[in-house]
Design a protein around this motif. Sequence first.
Motif, PDB file in Angstrom:
ATOM      1  N   SER A   1       0.688  36.113 -35.111  1.00  0.00           N
ATOM      2  CA  SER A   1      -0.237  35.257 -34.374  1.00  0.00           C
ATOM      3  C   SER A   1       0.549  34.284 -33.504  1.00  0.00           C
ATOM      4  CB  SER A   1      -1.170  34.521 -35.328  1.00  0.00           C
ATOM      5  OG  SER A   1      -0.432  33.851 -36.299  1.00  0.00           O
TER       6      SER A   1
ATOM      7  N   VAL B   1       1.786   7.622 -24.790  1.00  0.00           N
ATOM      8  CA  VAL B   1       1.076   8.876 -25.072  1.00  0.00           C
ATOM      9  C   VAL B   1      -0.222   8.967 -24.253  1.00  0.00           C
ATOM     10  CG1 VAL B   1      -0.226  10.145 -26.855  1.00  0.00           C
ATOM     11  CG2 VAL B   1       2.087   9.337 -27.338  1.00  0.00           C
TER      12      VAL B   1
ATOM     13  N   GLU C   1       0.144  13.956 -17.601  1.00  0.00           N
ATOM     14  CA  GLU C   1       0.900  15.187 -17.814  1.00  0.00           C
ATOM     15  C   GLU C   1      -0.046  16.307 -18.266  1.00  0.00           C
ATOM     16  OE1 GLU C   1       5.111  15.683 -19.805  1.00  0.00           O
ATOM     17  OE2 GLU C   1       3.572  15.927 -21.366  1.00  0.00           O
ATOM     18  N   ALA C   2      -0.778  16.035 -19.356  1.00  0.00           N
ATOM     19  CA  ALA C   2      -1.686  17.064 -19.885  1.00  0.00           C
ATOM     20  C   ALA C   2      -2.992  17.110 -19.094  1.00  0.00           C
ATOM     21  CB  ALA C   2      -1.962  16.792 -21.360  1.00  0.00           C
TER      22      ALA C   2
ATOM     23  N   LEU D   1       0.675  10.071 -20.904  1.00  0.00           N
ATOM     24  CA  LEU D   1       0.980  11.506 -20.872  1.00  0.00           C
ATOM     25  C   LEU D   1      -0.297  12.358 -20.950  1.00  0.00           C
ATOM     26  CD1 LEU D   1       4.125  11.518 -23.195  1.00  0.00           C
ATOM     27  CD2 LEU D   1       4.083  12.129 -20.759  1.00  0.00           C
ATOM     28  N   LEU D   2      -1.236  11.931 -21.788  1.00  0.00           N
ATOM     29  CA  LEU D   2      -2.497  12.679 -21.903  1.00  0.00           C
ATOM     30  C   LEU D   2      -3.216  12.706 -20.555  1.00  0.00           C
ATOM     31  CD1 LEU D   2      -3.956  11.394 -25.319  1.00  0.00           C
ATOM     32  CD2 LEU D   2      -3.074  13.683 -24.826  1.00  0.00           C
TER      33      LEU D   2
ATOM     34  N   THR E   1       4.730  32.069 -46.480  1.00  0.00           N
ATOM     35  CA  THR E   1       5.055  32.562 -45.145  1.00  0.00           C
ATOM     36  C   THR E   1       4.798  34.062 -45.067  1.00  0.00           C
ATOM     37  OG1 THR E   1       6.795  30.940 -45.174  1.00  0.00           O
ATOM     38  CG2 THR E   1       6.862  32.533 -43.385  1.00  0.00           C
ATOM     39  N   MET E   2       4.285  34.501 -43.937  1.00  0.00           N
ATOM     40  CA  MET E   2       3.967  35.908 -43.790  1.00  0.00           C
ATOM     41  C   MET E   2       4.756  36.488 -42.613  1.00  0.00           C
ATOM     42  SD  MET E   2       0.089  36.428 -44.670  1.00  0.00           S
ATOM     43  CE  MET E   2       0.213  35.376 -46.095  1.00  0.00           C
TER      44      MET E   2
ATOM     45  N   ARG F   1       1.952  27.598 -32.176  1.00  0.00           N
ATOM     46  CA  ARG F   1       2.163  26.487 -31.252  1.00  0.00           C
ATOM     47  C   ARG F   1       3.533  25.913 -31.529  1.00  0.00           C
ATOM     48  NH1 ARG F   1      -3.106  24.470 -29.376  1.00  0.00           N
ATOM     49  NH2 ARG F   1      -1.984  22.789 -28.378  1.00  0.00           N
ATOM     50  N   LYS F   2       4.099  25.324 -30.511  1.00  0.00           N
ATOM     51  CA  LYS F   2       5.391  24.652 -30.714  1.00  0.00           C
ATOM     52  C   LYS F   2       5.130  23.167 -30.902  1.00  0.00           C
ATOM     53  CE  LYS F   2       8.464  27.597 -28.044  1.00  0.00           C
ATOM     54  NZ  LYS F   2       7.554  28.068 -26.984  1.00  0.00           N
ATOM     55  N   ALA F   3       5.976  22.551 -31.703  1.00  0.00           N
ATOM     56  CA  ALA F   3       5.885  21.101 -31.829  1.00  0.00           C
ATOM     57  C   ALA F   3       6.190  20.489 -30.467  1.00  0.00           C
ATOM     58  CB  ALA F   3       6.879  20.611 -32.869  1.00  0.00           C
ATOM     59  N   GLY F   4       5.422  19.501 -30.090  1.00  0.00           N
ATOM     60  CA  GLY F   4       5.618  18.875 -28.785  1.00  0.00           C
ATOM     61  C   GLY F   4       6.466  17.616 -28.894  1.00  0.00           C
ATOM     62  N   GLN F   5       6.022  16.575 -28.191  1.00  0.00           N
ATOM     63  CA  GLN F   5       6.784  15.323 -28.205  1.00  0.00           C
ATOM     64  C   GLN F   5       6.233  14.406 -29.279  1.00  0.00           C
ATOM     65  OE1 GLN F   5       6.988  13.757 -24.093  1.00  0.00           O
ATOM     66  NE2 GLN F   5       5.834  15.571 -23.487  1.00  0.00           N
ATOM     67  N   LYS F   6       7.134  13.848 -30.065  1.00  0.00           N
ATOM     68  CA  LYS F   6       6.731  12.959 -31.155  1.00  0.00           C
ATOM     69  C   LYS F   6       7.343  11.591 -30.910  1.00  0.00           C
ATOM     70  CE  LYS F   6       8.278  13.862 -35.383  1.00  0.00           C
ATOM     71  NZ  LYS F   6       8.418  14.611 -36.655  1.00  0.00           N
ATOM     72  N   PHE F   7       6.519  10.577 -31.000  1.00  0.00           N
ATOM     73  CA  PHE F   7       7.001   9.229 -30.685  1.00  0.00           C
ATOM     74  C   PHE F   7       6.976   8.326 -31.912  1.00  0.00           C
ATOM     75  CE2 PHE F   7       5.314  11.190 -26.924  1.00  0.00           C
ATOM     76  CZ  PHE F   7       6.280  10.924 -25.968  1.00  0.00           C
TER      77      PHE F   7
END
Lengths: 260, 319
Positions: A229, A249, A256-257, A252-253, A16-17, A232-238
């Motif tokens: 830098s 999904v 939603e996306a 949603l793609l 980790t930096m 990204r955040k973790a999104g929805q996991k099914f």
Amino acid sequence: MKILTTVKKVVDVELTMHVEDGAIVEDGLQYVINAWDESAVEASVQLKENNGAETTLVSIGGGDNTDMIRRCYAMGIENGIHIDDPALAKADASIFAKVLQKVYEKGDYDLVITGKQAQDTDSGQTGIILAEYLGVPCVSNVIAIEVMDDQHIKVSRVGDAGTEIVELELPAVVTVDVSINEPRLPQMRGIMMAKKKAIDVMDLAALGTSDDEVEGATPKSEIVEFMVSKTRKAGQKFEGDAAEITAKVVDLLANEAKVL
Amino acid sequence: MAKILVIADIKQGVLKSSTAELLSKAKTIGAETAVVAVGSNIESLTSDLANAGSDTQYIADDPSLELFSAGPYASCVVDAAKQFGANLIWFGFSESGKAVAPRVATQLDAACATEITDVELSGDQIEVIRPAIANKVMQRVKVNTDQLVAVVRAGAFEATEGITGTENVVKLSAPAPDLKAVIKELISDAIGEIDLVDADVVISVGRGVKDQAGVDLVKELANDLKAGFGSSRAMVDGGFMAHNKQVGQTGKIVAPSLYMAIGISGAIQHLAGMTGSKVILAVNKDTEAPIFNVADYGIVGDLFEVVPILREEIKKIKS
Ligand SMILES: Cc1cc2nc3c(=O)[nH]c(=O)nc-3n(C[C@H](O)[C@H](O)[C@H](O)COP(=O)(O)OP(=O)(O)OC[C@H]3O[C@@H](n4cnc5c(N)ncnc54)[C@H](O)[C@@H]3O)c2cc1C
Ligand SMILES: Nc1ncnc2c1ncn2[C@@H]1O[C@H](COP(=O)(O)O)[C@@H](O)[C@H]1O
């Protein structure tokens, strides 16, 4: 054949930096041999074993490089040069290449093998610039080297349109990708022998040059600030029934996306 | 006013999108623009080059330039840069760009920066932003020369509507071939194959697909979507995928609208090549796989079960 291999000590990218006040926090960092350079070392040792060659490595900067250089000895490299000089604190690729040029000119080498990129800079310039300074041919992103005769090698390079096969007249510079080989693990016997071998540590004066000559004080570019830098955040996991979650999904793609 | 020379990215006779993206950015910051195109039989691209946003087109068109060779290619770019009086010279992300940029910079005695994501000009001062250390940090780099040669990271700049150019062709003479580095053969990609860096959707396979049958299964989905088809390093090392299909720190950097990672764990070196994507979908049977930390949508499951359903569901939605 005389081969010169360039080896840089770099920060371990797996750790980790943290960035604070425009700088990378040193605490907790570890330093390793640049992965691409480890492949360059392996490629040199294989050429030595298969075709007969004298192998020398050079590393610039990095403070105490003893462990790294000994490890390369244990892999089969015969001679080690370490250039260390406070004047190189701000060095960029073109300055490193100038220093490498001086090392090259003292050694009468036939082939220089550098890593394609240093994992701390991800820049991919030094070997190519060195070849320009030397006025010798260069192929970058190399994944195979074959010796044809005393004066020629044949290399494979990953290019945009596929794999390019290039014949090079020596002396030459090649920059290698990590996929050229699987670097060997040093064996006990090699490790023991490496402990006894000397490392040729030099500053710029000992190398026969000076800060002025390598333009150490005036790099063409310099890092003025490090920044965090974007992560990204973790999104929805099914989890669950494959048919159900996959249909969800896809919906949603599309809706939603809006990427389908 | 800044003068920006963009190197045209041409693959299999087609102008790639990076050229318009770079020229758009150049025009947006108010620069005077030119493009340099190097190749064989590329005359027909002149109007495309102008439409992409260039006001001068330097064209080196010669049979000797058909196969990529870094030396002659660099000579053409240097020639164009000098004639145009460029202070910024931009390559789009490509292997040829990465090979040529440091040469051009050295010949011009200019600074060189690769993988840049942004550029800031104030007066004569040039600064660039770029990721480093496998994307773990960003650097602000100050350029101490008045010329900069840069390779721009894929997806950094966007093509803007309404950018125009004018046709003004300057022919460059063909440089001497590099007799010391002779390209003997090109083991090329299939004609018409969708380029990873250009594709709007990229689907990549990892070790989770196991073997050729697994690769083929996912390839069908890629074909349906006309997606670029890439891979992790594990599948390249395993001999299942060509080297230039590798996505990551030492492979291609991609930034599509949708990236699907199928059976890929999400090692830092792989992430370095794809986290610029707009939307990421991951399919992995391990709920703890690091790829889920960057995925907008994650399906935890066996890809051999999920991928066929994914195909069917996408077909349904598209029809
Ligand atoms: C210097 C250096 C540079 C590198 N550059 C790159 C690079 O450019 N690109 C790159 O990709 N890697 C690169 N690597 C390698 C990288 O570190 C990883 O080793 C590699 O990305 C792993 O590939 P993978 O995810 O396919 O395989 P693995 O890490 O083995 O992951 C396989 C995944 O598949 C999942 N899986 C297995 N079976 C199934 C199933 N039936 N259904 C669903 N999921 C399943 C597993 O849970 C696992 O998460 C580099 C390494 C080094 C040292
Ligand atoms: N300080 C250094 N010492 C030795 N080799 C170096 C040094 N800097 C760069 N190199 C070599 O040049 C390659 C490319 O580095 P870079 O241009 O920084 O990506 C590395 O893989 C090394 O082989």
